[in-house]
Write an enzyme that holds these catalytic residues in place. Sequence first.
Site, mmCIF file in Angstrom:
data_model
loop_
_atom_site.group_PDB
_atom_site.id
_atom_site.type_symbol
_atom_site.label_atom_id
_atom_site.label_comp_id
_atom_site.label_asym_id
_atom_site.label_seq_id
_atom_site.Cartn_x
_atom_site.Cartn_y
_atom_site.Cartn_z
ATOM 1 N N GLY A 83 3.521 16.398 -2.556
ATOM 2 C CA GLY A 83 2.237 15.757 -2.731
ATOM 3 C C GLY A 83 2.412 14.311 -3.163
ATOM 4 N N GLY A 84 1.330 13.548 -3.101
ATOM 5 C CA GLY A 84 1.391 12.175 -3.570
ATOM 6 C C GLY A 84 1.602 11.173 -2.455
ATOM 7 N N THR A 87 6.489 6.156 -3.434
ATOM 8 C CA THR A 87 7.058 5.683 -4.691
ATOM 9 C C THR A 87 8.524 5.325 -4.492
ATOM 10 O OG1 THR A 87 7.184 6.106 -7.079
ATOM 11 C CG2 THR A 87 7.781 7.927 -5.603
ATOM 12 N N GLY A 152 4.958 14.415 -8.247
ATOM 13 C CA GLY A 152 4.688 14.842 -6.872
ATOM 14 C C GLY A 152 5.392 16.165 -6.644
ATOM 15 N N GLY A 163 9.008 17.257 -8.172
ATOM 16 C CA GLY A 163 8.722 17.268 -9.599
ATOM 17 C C GLY A 163 8.239 15.941 -10.136
ATOM 18 N N CYS A 181 2.202 4.534 -5.393
ATOM 19 C CA CYS A 181 1.326 5.688 -5.592
ATOM 20 C C CYS A 181 -0.116 5.401 -5.211
ATOM 21 C CB CYS A 181 1.422 6.185 -7.036
ATOM 22 S SG CYS A 181 3.099 6.686 -7.497
#
Length: 227
Positions: A83-84, A87, A152, A163, A181
């Site tokens: 997810g996310g 970065t 994430g 993690g 992000c």
Amino acid sequence: MSARPALAVVDLTARLLGYGAGLRLQERVGELLCSGAVPDTLLLVQHKPVYTVGKRGSLDDFRSGGAEAALARGAEVEVVPRGGETTYHGPGQLVAYPLVMLRGRGLGARAYVEALEDAVVAVAGAYGVAARGRVPGRTGVWVGERKLGAVGVRISHGATSHGLALNVDTDLAAFDAIVPCGAPDKAVTSLAAEVRAASPLGLSAPAALLVDALARGLRSGEVRWHE
């Protein structure tokens, strides 16, 4: 009442790990976990420079010329199934990959993500830095409007992977290549920047604090360290 599940901690932060190698390690440990061959495991790593693009991210998250400049500096770019958004991972950043079965810990997806954020908040607090997680509409951990830690995760059949990443001594200039992000109006920070450290903080002390906080948040029983 059943005993709380144990947590094995594997500390690999002494050397820089390539992101692809980290993914393969997660996959292998995850397979062993699902077969019952290993206990719930927390991997602690420090990655070679890499930009990762999550499910809500895209290459458009790179600023003009950012991807090319990142590659020219030797960083990798990876699209990953977490997810996310987008970065950065690199030296001086503490990355934690909990590979755990949530059902055995009585945690749902939201409570799990909150436990990760709470753990980073606890580490920051130990250094006198007032941070916060559980911010509506934003994942991760923040110091004011500056992002200290990214979260994430991936959850498949109740098993977690990916993690969190805590900026400890991270080179914050590396984030200039991206909209970190998905927040173009926010800055990124680190523990070293917040405490104005005159010398590197190192990862050992933050790692110990993070493991203690995660063990509590994940409702762990015995914690066993491995190197």
